[in-house]
Write a protein that holds these residues in place. Structure first.
Motif, PDB file in Angstrom:
ATOM      1  N   ASP A   1      -5.045  -3.099 -10.634  1.00 44.80           N
ATOM      2  CA  ASP A   1      -4.430  -2.190 -11.600  1.00 44.80           C
ATOM      3  C   ASP A   1      -4.750  -0.736 -11.239  1.00 44.80           C
ATOM      4  O   ASP A   1      -4.016  -0.095 -10.513  1.00 44.80           O
ATOM      5  N   PHE A   2      -5.826  -0.199 -11.767  1.00 46.26           N
ATOM      6  CA  PHE A   2      -6.220   1.201 -11.551  1.00 46.26           C
ATOM      7  C   PHE A   2      -5.071   2.154 -11.881  1.00 46.26           C
ATOM      8  O   PHE A   2      -4.974   3.255 -11.333  1.00 46.26           O
ATOM      9  N   GLY A   3      -4.176   1.705 -12.785  1.00 46.76           N
ATOM     10  CA  GLY A   3      -3.020   2.504 -13.143  1.00 46.76           C
ATOM     11  C   GLY A   3      -1.896   2.477 -12.127  1.00 46.76           C
ATOM     12  O   GLY A   3      -0.886   3.157 -12.308  1.00 46.76           O
ATOM     13  N   LEU A   4      -2.039   1.685 -11.046  1.00 50.02           N
ATOM     14  CA  LEU A   4      -1.119   1.735  -9.918  1.00 50.02           C
ATOM     15  C   LEU A   4      -0.297   0.465  -9.725  1.00 50.02           C
ATOM     16  O   LEU A   4       0.773   0.509  -9.131  1.00 50.02           O
ATOM     17  N   GLY A   5      -0.805  -0.683 -10.164  1.00 48.72           N
ATOM     18  CA  GLY A   5      -0.085  -1.940  -9.991  1.00 48.72           C
ATOM     19  C   GLY A   5       0.107  -2.327  -8.542  1.00 48.72           C
ATOM     20  O   GLY A   5       1.215  -2.670  -8.121  1.00 48.72           O
ATOM     21  N   LEU A   6      -0.946  -2.287  -7.746  1.00 47.77           N
ATOM     22  CA  LEU A   6      -0.876  -2.650  -6.335  1.00 47.77           C
ATOM     23  C   LEU A   6      -1.018  -4.153  -6.154  1.00 47.77           C
ATOM     24  O   LEU A   6      -1.843  -4.785  -6.812  1.00 47.77           O
ATOM     25  N   LYS A   7      -0.255  -4.697  -5.238  1.00 43.63           N
ATOM     26  CA  LYS A   7      -0.368  -6.108  -4.877  1.00 43.63           C
ATOM     27  C   LYS A   7      -0.994  -6.226  -3.505  1.00 43.63           C
ATOM     28  O   LYS A   7      -0.653  -5.478  -2.580  1.00 43.63           O
ATOM     29  N   VAL A   8      -1.928  -7.153  -3.353  1.00 39.34           N
ATOM     30  CA  VAL A   8      -2.609  -7.377  -2.083  1.00 39.34           C
ATOM     31  C   VAL A   8      -1.773  -8.333  -1.236  1.00 39.34           C
ATOM     32  O   VAL A   8      -1.432  -9.437  -1.677  1.00 39.34           O
ATOM     33  N   LEU A   9      -1.454  -7.911  -0.009  1.00 41.95           N
ATOM     34  CA  LEU A   9      -0.780  -8.762   0.967  1.00 41.95           C
ATOM     35  C   LEU A   9      -1.765  -9.069   2.085  1.00 41.95           C
ATOM     36  O   LEU A   9      -2.287  -8.145   2.722  1.00 41.95           O
ATOM     37  N   PHE A  10      -2.021 -10.339   2.346  1.00 44.97           N
ATOM     38  CA  PHE A  10      -2.910 -10.737   3.433  1.00 44.97           C
ATOM     39  C   PHE A  10      -2.133 -10.645   4.742  1.00 44.97           C
ATOM     40  O   PHE A  10      -1.155 -11.363   4.952  1.00 44.97           O
ATOM     41  N   LEU A  11      -2.555  -9.735   5.631  1.00 39.87           N
ATOM     42  CA  LEU A  11      -1.828  -9.413   6.863  1.00 39.87           C
ATOM     43  C   LEU A  11      -2.784  -9.453   8.056  1.00 39.87           C
ATOM     44  O   LEU A  11      -3.049  -8.432   8.691  1.00 39.87           O
ATOM     45  N   PRO A  12      -3.326 -10.620   8.382  1.00 37.66           N
ATOM     46  CA  PRO A  12      -4.300 -10.690   9.474  1.00 37.66           C
ATOM     47  C   PRO A  12      -3.645 -10.514  10.835  1.00 37.66           C
ATOM     48  O   PRO A  12      -2.423 -10.540  10.967  1.00 37.66           O
ATOM     49  N   GLY A  13      -4.489 -10.369  11.847  1.00 43.67           N
ATOM     50  CA  GLY A  13      -4.021 -10.255  13.222  1.00 43.67           C
ATOM     51  C   GLY A  13      -4.723  -9.134  13.942  1.00 43.67           C
ATOM     52  O   GLY A  13      -5.373  -9.348  14.965  1.00 43.67           O
ATOM     53  N   HIS A  14      -4.627  -7.917  13.420  1.00 45.49           N
ATOM     54  CA  HIS A  14      -5.409  -6.805  13.975  1.00 45.49           C
ATOM     55  C   HIS A  14      -6.882  -7.008  13.675  1.00 45.49           C
ATOM     56  O   HIS A  14      -7.741  -6.718  14.512  1.00 45.49           O
ATOM     57  N   ALA A  15      -7.173  -7.494  12.492  1.00 43.71           N
ATOM     58  CA  ALA A  15      -8.527  -7.867  12.069  1.00 43.71           C
ATOM     59  C   ALA A  15      -8.409  -9.136  11.234  1.00 43.71           C
ATOM     60  O   ALA A  15      -7.370  -9.384  10.611  1.00 43.71           O
ATOM     61  N   PRO A  16      -9.467  -9.955  11.194  1.00 38.26           N
ATOM     62  CA  PRO A  16      -9.361 -11.260  10.515  1.00 38.26           C
ATOM     63  C   PRO A  16      -9.022 -11.171   9.035  1.00 38.26           C
ATOM     64  O   PRO A  16      -8.321 -12.027   8.506  1.00 38.26           O
TER      65      PRO A  16
END
Length: 211
Positions: free
Chosen positions: A116-131
């Motif tokens: 939240d933090f007032g921003l409504g961000l969604k986490v996308l798991f995007l491995p490859g460059h780092a685990p």
């Protein structure tokens, strides 16, 4: 959401301040120069509630320790990147650089999590460059870390990197709406439409990954 970018440190890493209309927000990937970051926080009137990390390579975490000390913020990181996080100062030293070791504990990030933090961000798991690499997304905006750059992609020859995983992450990013603005870990902003039209790596996603 307002986005403020600072290019910091010898590797010119992009640190981002994300701020909602009411001043709430976060600091993303504070890589170096904590004094500059703190000055920008004050200048824009941000009331930061957390430090969010796309991944834990040393050039993205070099200012975490002094910012935690100054602002008493929690740090969010995907657990798969904890080994990199715990060896960040040592990794910097191998490049002839010095950073303060970032502190623990950290709050875990996971695929699909909403911050939240007032921003409504969604986490996308995007491995490859780092685990444990993640992106932070809300409609119209993607903080891509070191997965996707303007005209390029992140390295996949580093310890813990995985070209096949990176290819899958790029395929996922390429499916985001074309008008999405991409805020990368290095270099200028871009859009999904621009990268799909001009980035040779995104044009070749149907091909097997290199290496």
């Amino acid at each position: 959401m307002k986005v403020y970018a600072l290019s910091v440190g010898p590797l010119q890493e992009n640190t981002y301040l994300l701020m909602a209309e009411n001043g709430r927000g976060v600091i993303v990937d504070p890589g170096d120069e904590p004094g500059r970051i703190l000055a920008e926080v004050r200048r824009v009137g941000l009331n930061p509630e957390a430090i969010l990390l796309t991944h834990a390579h040393f050039d993205h975490v070099g200012a975490v320790a002094p910012l935690v000390e100054a602002l008493h913020l929690p740090v969010y990181l995907h657990p798969a990147d904890l080994p990199l996080y715990r060896s960040a100062a040592l990794s910097a030293a191998r490049w002839g650089l010095s950073i303060p070791q970032p502190p623990e504990p950290v709050e875990p990030l996971a695929e699909g999590q909403t911050l939240d933090f007032g921003l409504g961000l969604k986490v996308l798991f995007l491995p490859g460059h780092a685990p444990g690499h993640v992106g932070f997304y809300r409609p119209g905006h993607l903080l891509s870390g070191d997965v996707l750059f303007r005209g390029g992609i992140g390295r996949y020859d580093l310890p813990g990197s995985d070209p096949q995983a990176l290819w899958a992450s790029l395929q996922r990013i390429a499916q985001l709406p074309p008008e999405t603005v991409v805020y990368p870990g290095h270099g200028p902003t871009t859009t999904i439409a621009h990268e799909r039209a001009s980035n040779p790596y995104l044009a070749d996603l149907a091909q097997p990954p290199p290496g």
